[in-house]
Enzyme design. Structure first.
Site, PDB file in Angstrom:
ATOM      1  N   GLY A 228       0.818  -1.211   0.000  1.00 45.45           N
ATOM      2  CA  GLY A 228       0.000   0.000   0.000  1.00 45.45           C
ATOM      3  C   GLY A 228       0.849   1.257   0.000  1.00 45.45           C
ATOM      4  CB  THR A 281       4.295 -12.442  -8.407  1.00 52.41           C
ATOM      5  OG1 THR A 281       3.509 -13.454  -7.768  1.00 52.41           O
ATOM      6  CG2 THR A 281       4.349 -12.731  -9.891  1.00 52.41           C
ATOM      7  CG  ASP A 283       2.000 -16.752  -5.421  1.00 53.18           C
ATOM      8  OD1 ASP A 283       2.835 -17.309  -4.696  1.00 53.18           O
ATOM      9  OD2 ASP A 283       1.017 -16.127  -4.983  1.00 53.18           O
TER      10      ASP A 283
END
Length: 542
Positions: A228, A281, A283
């Site tokens: 964020g 990432t 993943d």
């Protein structure tokens, strides 16, 4: 022949003609041509037939009369050649001067036969085609250009890392710094600490080749990270105040969306700032590119946990080993780690729903394996079975600062349910062993394969920014590195194809049930095409 141009150009011409990309009048543009042969052709402005990016070029070959060639007929139908190009600083700063690339004077590159990428080079998104199929989508090939739009003295670059940890982040940081210095002579590079909010809330760190010389040997991120904190206007204000003109952003899906917002604000203000994204990432769920960095390391490190669980399970009577791996929405790590190990009896991933009770359920399969082998080993991705856990625990759909759904611990949930079922229902004594290595895997340094990959990503980003490209991300497409519009990699998520050969190989390796055929609840959540394809598979689960 008809030539139609718009902001996203649509070009139509016979397949026997060619429009070389080096005729572009702007270094980052594929839609302004100076070819005298084309100057006499009709030019009309219209909307493009396909719209993905404001810099897309569509080339369509008109149908021509079939010609005889060696006794066969060559048919040229409507053949589309689409280039999804990336923005360039000259799109909104047309008077920017260019300079000879200093790589011409590099001793290391002196032996390279073709130092610079041909401006006509593009990389095909799809390489499996048929004779009459469209040419399809292409991306601009990554690499050094003959002309650059920054002098080494004027460059002030910054690097920021956002989101979760992943093996290889420090290697990317190191190679951006070393690439800027060793290839282009850039000395002024700063690190933004603590993610996006670090632009306006923290001090910066001066990055030199000496400072970053051995950070690739460490896990985590040298610059710290956070989720964020993205405030586009504050970030661009800080970029202007600090005199930064190259921004390198390392992060996943949400981070790359933030990079796209920064580019758009920079363009709106008309300031000379190149924004380059490096997708991250663990993943491997980023679309378009072949794989994300850190993925190979994660699959390799997962073997240690799987091997340990297997040893524990087979050393006990009715031993059940469960290993939970990363994979919020995509099960690539669990799938590849299972295929690479060959001791796993069952792999559960988010893309393939499963059920516990009844014929064809997980309980039945576990009991079958215990009777046959005396032990069973299960690998599951963290995003698998979340709907069951949420129902059982009456949990709400909470999200983290990056907008990602907070996951419940499916590993502990499954461990307890298997134990309760066999103890209370089947009256069997089982020995459960549960291993969760996720944070251990995320925190390790990248292996040799990922180190090389991270180097290529970092250098491609540096070459692109120095050449004046902006609003792009980098990555390999069919093993060739390319510059890809940021929106292209954030519009969808890369997931395991349940009707693909790789998942079929896993089912053949584990002999686990597909779960989809035997549960109405599961069938309702899986598309009909997938169900039909799996029904047609002949997989021996006995």
């Amino acid at each position: 022949m008809e030539l139609s141009l718009s902001i996203a150009s649509s070009l139509r011409f016979p397949q026997t003609d060619s429009i070389p990309l080096h005729y572009c009048s702007l270094p980052g543009s594929l839609h302004a041509f100076s070819n005298s042969n084309l100057a006499s052709k009709s030019v009309s402005l219209r909307r493009p037939l396909i719209w993905r990016q404001p810099r897309l070029v569509r080339l369509r070959a008109e149908s021509v009369t079939p010609t005889e060639s060696n006794g066969s007929v060559d048919k040229y139908g409507d053949d589309d050649f689409i280039v999804e190009d990336v923005p360039h600083l000259t799109d909104f700063l047309p008077d920017l001067p260019s300079y000879p690339n200093p790589l011409k004077r590099s001793q290391a590159y002196a032996i390279v036969k073709e130092t610079f990428v041909n401006p006509e080079d593009v990389v095909a998104k799809d390489i499996i085609v048929q004779k009459d199929s469209p040419r399809g989508v292409h991306f601009r090939r990554a690499g050094p250009r003959e002309k650059v739009f920054f002098t080494p003295e004027e460059v002030r670059a910054c690097i920021v890392t956002c989101g979760g940890l992943c093996p290889g982040i420090n290697t990317v940081i190191r190679e951006i710094v070393c690439g800027l210095k060793n290839m282009y002579g850039v000395d002024d590079v700063i690190g933004i600490q603590g993610g996006y909010r670090g632009f306006y809330s923290k001090n910066t760190l001066n990055l030199t080749t000496k400072v970053v010389t051995d950070i690739h040997k460490r896990g985590g991120t040298f610059l710290q990270t956070s989720r964020g904190g993205h405030d586009t206007k504050k970030i661009v204000d800080n970029i202007q105040d600090r005199g930064i003109n190259q921004v390198y952003i390392i992060g996943g899906d949400g981070t790359q969306k933030g990079a796209a917002a920064i580019y758009k604000e920079v363009e709106k203000r008309g300031i000379k700032v190149a924004v380059a994204g490096i997708p991250k990432t663990i993943d491997n769920d980023i679309a378009v590119i072949d794989k994300s960095f850190g993925f190979d390391t994660a699959v390799e490190e997962a073997q240690r946990a799987i091997n340990a669980a297997h040893v524990e399970a087979e050393s006990m009577e009715n031993g059940v080993g469960i290993v939970k791996l990363m994979g919020r929405y995509s099960g690539f790590i669990a799938m590849l780690a299972t295929l690479g190990n060959r001791d796993v009896d069952c792999c559960l991933i988010p893309e393939s729903p499963f059920f516990l009770e009844g014929p064809g359920g997980l309980y039945e399969y576990v009991e079958q394996r215990l009777k046959e082998n005396g032990h069973v080993l299960i690998v599951l991705a963290e995003g698998a079975g979340q709907e069951y856990v949420a129902q059982n625990m009456q949990a709400f759909q909470e999200k983290d600062a990056s907008g990602n759904r907070l996951l419940l611990d499916v590993g502990l949930w499954l461990t307890q349910h298997i134990k309760d079922h066999f103890t209370n229902v089947r009256k069997m004594t089982i020995n459960m062993k549960y291993i969760d290595p996720t944070y251990m895997i995320r925190a390790i340094p990248s292996n040799a394969s990922d180190n090389i990959y991270c180097t290529l990503l970092a250098q491609s980003a540096v070459h692109g920014a120095m050449a004046g490209f902006t609003g792009f991300t980098v990555g390999p497409v069919n093993s060739r590195h390319a510059y890809i519009p940021i929106d292209r990699v954030t519009e969808t998520t890369n997931t395991v194809n349940l009707t693909g050969r790789m998942w079929a190989r896993l089912l053949a390796s584990t002999n686990q049930p597909s779960f989809i055929q035997d549960s109405q609840d599961v069938r309702e959540r899986v598309d009909k095409q997938t169900i039909d394809a799996i029904h047609n598979m002949i997989i021996n689960s006995t």
